[in-house]
Design an enzyme around this catalytic site. Structure first.
Site, PDB file in Angstrom:
ATOM      1  N   SER A 124       0.833  -1.200   0.000  1.00  0.00           N
ATOM      2  CA  SER A 124       0.000   0.000   0.000  1.00  0.00           C
ATOM      3  C   SER A 124       0.867   1.248   0.000  1.00  0.00           C
ATOM      4  O   SER A 124       1.972   1.261   0.581  1.00  0.00           O
ATOM      5  CB  SER A 124      -0.852  -0.024   1.275  1.00  0.00           C
ATOM      6  OG  SER A 124      -1.456   1.221   1.505  1.00  0.00           O
ATOM      7  N   TYR A 148      -1.576  -0.489  11.044  1.00  0.00           N
ATOM      8  CA  TYR A 148      -1.858  -1.148   9.764  1.00  0.00           C
ATOM      9  C   TYR A 148      -0.690  -0.943   8.800  1.00  0.00           C
ATOM     10  O   TYR A 148      -0.178  -1.886   8.191  1.00  0.00           O
ATOM     11  CB  TYR A 148      -3.159  -0.596   9.145  1.00  0.00           C
ATOM     12  CG  TYR A 148      -3.301  -0.938   7.684  1.00  0.00           C
ATOM     13  CD1 TYR A 148      -3.596  -2.239   7.278  1.00  0.00           C
ATOM     14  CD2 TYR A 148      -3.097   0.031   6.690  1.00  0.00           C
ATOM     15  CE1 TYR A 148      -3.690  -2.561   5.924  1.00  0.00           C
ATOM     16  CE2 TYR A 148      -3.197  -0.280   5.351  1.00  0.00           C
ATOM     17  CZ  TYR A 148      -3.493  -1.582   4.970  1.00  0.00           C
ATOM     18  OH  TYR A 148      -3.573  -1.893   3.630  1.00  0.00           O
ATOM     19  N   LYS A 152       2.172  -3.585   6.857  1.00  0.00           N
ATOM     20  CA  LYS A 152       2.539  -3.648   5.426  1.00  0.00           C
ATOM     21  C   LYS A 152       4.049  -3.510   5.262  1.00  0.00           C
ATOM     22  O   LYS A 152       4.673  -4.233   4.480  1.00  0.00           O
ATOM     23  CB  LYS A 152       1.822  -2.550   4.637  1.00  0.00           C
ATOM     24  CG  LYS A 152       0.349  -2.806   4.428  1.00  0.00           C
ATOM     25  CD  LYS A 152       0.090  -3.958   3.452  1.00  0.00           C
ATOM     26  CE  LYS A 152      -1.357  -4.403   3.498  1.00  0.00           C
ATOM     27  NZ  LYS A 152      -1.633  -5.697   2.886  1.00  0.00           N
TER      28      LYS A 152
HETATM   29  P1  NAD Z   1     -10.842  -6.921   1.611  1.00  0.00           P
HETATM   30  O1  NAD Z   1     -11.026  -6.864   3.083  1.00  0.00           O
HETATM   31  O2  NAD Z   1     -12.034  -6.726   0.752  1.00  0.00           O
HETATM   32  O3  NAD Z   1     -10.131  -8.297   1.194  1.00  0.00           O
HETATM   33  C1  NAD Z   1      -9.248  -8.982   2.046  1.00  0.00           C
HETATM   34  C2  NAD Z   1      -9.735 -10.414   2.155  1.00  0.00           C
HETATM   35  O4  NAD Z   1      -8.864 -11.121   3.014  1.00  0.00           O
HETATM   36  C3  NAD Z   1     -11.142 -10.522   2.740  1.00  0.00           C
HETATM   37  O5  NAD Z   1     -11.948 -11.340   1.919  1.00  0.00           O
HETATM   38  C4  NAD Z   1     -10.913 -11.169   4.121  1.00  0.00           C
HETATM   39  O6  NAD Z   1     -12.010 -11.979   4.493  1.00  0.00           O
HETATM   40  C5  NAD Z   1      -9.635 -11.942   3.865  1.00  0.00           C
HETATM   41  N1  NAD Z   1      -8.838 -12.185   5.081  1.00  0.00           N
HETATM   42  C6  NAD Z   1      -8.405 -11.299   6.006  1.00  0.00           C
HETATM   43  N2  NAD Z   1      -7.727 -11.926   6.977  1.00  0.00           N
HETATM   44  C7  NAD Z   1      -7.706 -13.249   6.659  1.00  0.00           C
HETATM   45  C8  NAD Z   1      -7.176 -14.398   7.264  1.00  0.00           C
HETATM   46  N3  NAD Z   1      -6.535 -14.339   8.448  1.00  0.00           N
HETATM   47  N4  NAD Z   1      -7.328 -15.597   6.657  1.00  0.00           N
HETATM   48  C9  NAD Z   1      -7.982 -15.676   5.479  1.00  0.00           C
HETATM   49  N5  NAD Z   1      -8.527 -14.624   4.855  1.00  0.00           N
HETATM   50  C10 NAD Z   1      -8.400 -13.417   5.442  1.00  0.00           C
HETATM   51  O7  NAD Z   1      -9.712  -5.841   1.244  1.00  0.00           O
HETATM   52  P2  NAD Z   1      -9.229  -5.320  -0.172  1.00  0.00           P
HETATM   53  O8  NAD Z   1      -9.599  -3.892  -0.269  1.00  0.00           O
HETATM   54  O9  NAD Z   1      -9.621  -6.259  -1.244  1.00  0.00           O
HETATM   55  O10 NAD Z   1      -7.658  -5.366   0.063  1.00  0.00           O
HETATM   56  C11 NAD Z   1      -6.876  -6.461  -0.371  1.00  0.00           C
HETATM   57  C12 NAD Z   1      -5.441  -6.225   0.031  1.00  0.00           C
HETATM   58  O11 NAD Z   1      -4.997  -4.984  -0.509  1.00  0.00           O
HETATM   59  C13 NAD Z   1      -5.215  -6.127   1.531  1.00  0.00           C
HETATM   60  O12 NAD Z   1      -3.989  -6.748   1.838  1.00  0.00           O
HETATM   61  C14 NAD Z   1      -5.129  -4.636   1.785  1.00  0.00           C
HETATM   62  O13 NAD Z   1      -4.347  -4.341   2.916  1.00  0.00           O
HETATM   63  C15 NAD Z   1      -4.453  -4.168   0.510  1.00  0.00           C
HETATM   64  N6  NAD Z   1      -4.735  -2.771   0.179  1.00  0.00           N
HETATM   65  C16 NAD Z   1      -6.025  -2.337   0.093  1.00  0.00           C
HETATM   66  C17 NAD Z   1      -6.292  -1.004  -0.211  1.00  0.00           C
HETATM   67  C18 NAD Z   1      -7.698  -0.483  -0.248  1.00  0.00           C
HETATM   68  O14 NAD Z   1      -7.890   0.731  -0.071  1.00  0.00           O
HETATM   69  N7  NAD Z   1      -8.715  -1.302  -0.515  1.00  0.00           N
HETATM   70  C19 NAD Z   1      -5.222  -0.126  -0.450  1.00  0.00           C
HETATM   71  C20 NAD Z   1      -3.915  -0.615  -0.388  1.00  0.00           C
HETATM   72  C21 NAD Z   1      -3.683  -1.941  -0.067  1.00  0.00           C
HETATM   73  C1  WQD Z   2      -9.322   9.769   0.736  1.00  0.00           C
HETATM   74  C2  WQD Z   2      -9.548  11.266   0.915  1.00  0.00           C
HETATM   75  C3  WQD Z   2      -9.848  11.903   3.212  1.00  0.00           C
HETATM   76  C4  WQD Z   2     -13.627   9.737   3.771  1.00  0.00           C
HETATM   77  C5  WQD Z   2      -6.680   4.897   3.126  1.00  0.00           C
HETATM   78  C6  WQD Z   2      -5.626   4.212   3.945  1.00  0.00           C
HETATM   79  C7  WQD Z   2      -4.555   3.644   3.051  1.00  0.00           C
HETATM   80  C8  WQD Z   2      -5.142   2.775   1.936  1.00  0.00           C
HETATM   81  C9  WQD Z   2      -6.266   3.456   1.227  1.00  0.00           C
HETATM   82  C10 WQD Z   2      -5.039   0.459   2.553  1.00  0.00           C
HETATM   83  C11 WQD Z   2      -8.793  11.861   2.098  1.00  0.00           C
HETATM   84  C12 WQD Z   2     -11.108  12.134   2.419  1.00  0.00           C
HETATM   85  C13 WQD Z   2     -12.462  10.258   3.242  1.00  0.00           C
HETATM   86  C14 WQD Z   2     -14.677  10.617   4.130  1.00  0.00           C
HETATM   87  C15 WQD Z   2     -13.356  12.476   3.350  1.00  0.00           C
HETATM   88  N1  WQD Z   2      -5.688   1.555   2.449  1.00  0.00           N
HETATM   89  N2  WQD Z   2     -12.347  11.617   3.032  1.00  0.00           N
HETATM   90  N3  WQD Z   2     -14.501  11.955   3.895  1.00  0.00           N
HETATM   91  O1  WQD Z   2      -6.894   8.008   3.668  1.00  0.00           O
HETATM   92  O2  WQD Z   2      -5.980   8.165   1.310  1.00  0.00           O
HETATM   93  O3  WQD Z   2      -6.075   5.987   2.406  1.00  0.00           O
HETATM   94  O4  WQD Z   2      -7.216   3.960   2.179  1.00  0.00           O
HETATM   95  O5  WQD Z   2      -3.877   0.267   2.380  1.00  0.00           O
HETATM   96  O6  WQD Z   2      -3.706   2.929   3.878  1.00  0.00           O
HETATM   97  O7  WQD Z   2      -5.069   5.156   4.847  1.00  0.00           O
HETATM   98  O8  WQD Z   2      -8.181   7.029   1.694  1.00  0.00           O
HETATM   99  O9  WQD Z   2     -10.545   6.953   1.036  1.00  0.00           O
HETATM  100  O10 WQD Z   2      -9.972   7.166   3.493  1.00  0.00           O
HETATM  101  O11 WQD Z   2      -9.565   9.106   1.982  1.00  0.00           O
HETATM  102  O12 WQD Z   2     -13.258  13.695   3.170  1.00  0.00           O
HETATM  103  O13 WQD Z   2     -15.729  10.215   4.646  1.00  0.00           O
HETATM  104  O14 WQD Z   2     -10.937  11.462   1.204  1.00  0.00           O
HETATM  105  O15 WQD Z   2      -9.639  12.938   4.144  1.00  0.00           O
HETATM  106  O16 WQD Z   2      -8.419  13.169   1.732  1.00  0.00           O
HETATM  107  P1  WQD Z   2      -6.742   7.413   2.333  1.00  0.00           P
HETATM  108  P2  WQD Z   2      -9.639   7.491   2.083  1.00  0.00           P
END
Ligand code: NAD
Ligand code: WQD
Length: 339
Positions: A124, A148, A152
């Site tokens: 991330s 979190y 990562k």
């Molecule tokens: P998500 O929660 O929709 O998907 C993650 C999946 O992993 C879920 O289905 C959950 O049930 C499963 N899971 C969690 N812990 C588990 C465990 N112990 N055993 C088996 N399954 C487990 O999230 P997502 O948005 O699809 O994110 C996927 C990956 O991408 C994650 O690693 C997340 O940290 C990373 N990521 C997400 C975002 C985002 O904003 N969505 C941004 C950057 C990185």
């Molecule tokens: C985006 C923008 C908020 C909600 C997070 C995690 C990051 C990654 C992605 C997993 C910001 C604004 C948001 C709301 C708002 N996840 N906002 N009102 O914070 O960039 O990243 O998700 O890895 O680790 O920190 O994403 O979608 O929360 O926010 O004004 O109700 O929207 O302030 O500027 P962020 P976000």
């Protein structure tokens, strides 16, 4: 390739399954369903035209994870399974360390026992914390600001050390910026439990009438219009990047770390306006105080992904809004039955 998709019923994992299946890969999805619905599997079958093999396995269960990997002839693992809420990680850091870090350690050990040495890992942009400059390149200082993010960063480091110790082990580390959007069918999409933390799902729930208005966290940031700027990346572009990452590992035999973003910053209010245009619905909002831990502006330099994977984002925020709205309007309560 025969691929184990851990966390494959989640938001990004499910979209990646569609792309991998379309490229002819043979998939097994594993998930403990702690943050996803088994209905995803029916939807995947409807999209791909074939049942998707599923194993209900918790990554923290070492024996079950070893059993899953052993003797099944996997060529690669794509590892999405993690807890991902920043706020929750500040309240329950040990749960995040256990699930994400110990879980990944189990997976790496199970891969070693089974002789599976190709991994694509979901990292991330959170590993950059509050970056000194934008666009962010992969060599920017890594400094995390919450548990979190720490998970990562630690997982990236564990995987890196393993690759150093065993040059036959290849890992593609993908640093996603802000994933958004949904599959064009409207059958799969983002379905957060409870009140959404992230901007796009919150906007969707306002537009569909589940929430009254959006709180915009801060109108006084040093940005184009005073609201936070991020790099929103279509989940279908992300899905494609995973398949490209697997191809690259197979072709080059060398690991890599790449940013996955568009390279373009979009403000909160710009996203709200794009969503209103795409959906034809108003998104009422109110500017409130800044959210603790937020930063003004983060967007990627995606040049390394283009150079190493031949990947670049193809879909813009209008497409993300259109597809997110199609998903939300076809599934107002997500995968759950309406109340
Ligand atoms: P998500 O929660 O929709 O998907 C993650 C999946 O992993 C879920 O289905 C959950 O049930 C499963 N899971 C969690 N812990 C588990 C465990 N112990 N055993 C088996 N399954 C487990 O999230 P997502 O948005 O699809 O994110 C996927 C990956 O991408 C994650 O690693 C997340 O940290 C990373 N990521 C997400 C975002 C985002 O904003 N969505 C941004 C950057 C990185
Ligand atoms: C985006 C923008 C908020 C909600 C997070 C995690 C990051 C990654 C992605 C997993 C910001 C604004 C948001 C709301 C708002 N996840 N906002 N009102 O914070 O960039 O990243 O998700 O890895 O680790 O920190 O994403 O979608 O929360 O926010 O004004 O109700 O929207 O302030 O500027 P962020 P976000």
């Amino acid at each position: 390739m025969r691929i184990l998709v851990f966390g494959g019923t989640g938001y990004i994992g499910s979209h990646t399954c569609v792309e991998l299946a379309a490229r002819g890969h043979d998939l097994v999805v594993a998930d403990n369903l702690c943050n996803s619905s088994p209905r995803v599997l029916e939807r995947l079958q409807a999209i791909t035209g074939a049942p998707v093999a599923f194993r209900n396995v918790d990554l923290r269960d070492r024996a079950a994870t070893e059993g899953l990997l052993s003797g099944d002839g996997f060529d690669a693992v794509v590892h999405f399974a993690a807890l991902k809420s920043v706020g929750e990680s500040c309240e329950r850091p040990l749960d995040y360390f256990d699930n994400n870090i110990s879980g990944t350690l189990n997976l790496l050990q199970a891969m070693r026992s089974a002789g599976v040495r190709r991994l694509v890992f979901s990292s991330s942009a959170t590993v950059y914390g509050d970056p000194d400059r934008v666009p962010v390149t992969e060599d920017a200082p890594l400094r995390v600001t919450n548990p979190y993010g720490r998970t990562k960063l630690v997982m990236e480091q564990l995987i890196g050390d393993l690759c150093t110790a065993d040059p036959g082990f290849q890992a593609g580390i993908l640093r996603y910026f802000n994933p958004a959007g949904a599959h064009a069918s409207g059958l799969i999409g983002e379905d957060p439990a409870g009140i959404p933390n992230n901007l796009m799902p919150y906007i969707c729930q306002v537009a569909v009438g589940r929430r009254a208005k959006l709180s915009v966290f801060g109108g006084d940031w040093p940005t184009v219009d005073g609201t936070g700027v991020r790099d929103y990346i279509h989940v279908l572009d992300l899905a494609r990047a995973h398949a490209d990452a697997l191809d690259t590992l197979e072709r080059t035999g060398a690991g890599f770390t790449v940013n996955l973003g568009t390279g373009t910053g979009v403000s909160v209010l710009q996203l709200v306006q794009a969503f209103e245009r795409a959906s034809g619905r108003p998104v009422p909002y109110e500017i409130v105080d800044r959210r603790a831990g937020d930063v003004a502006e983060v967007y990627a330099d995606p040049a390394q992904a283009q150079a190493l994977l031949g990947w670049r984002a193809q879909l813009d925020v209008d497409a993300m809004c259109r597809d997110a709205w199609r998903w939300q309007s076809m599934n107002p309560t997500g995968y759950a039955d309406p109340d």
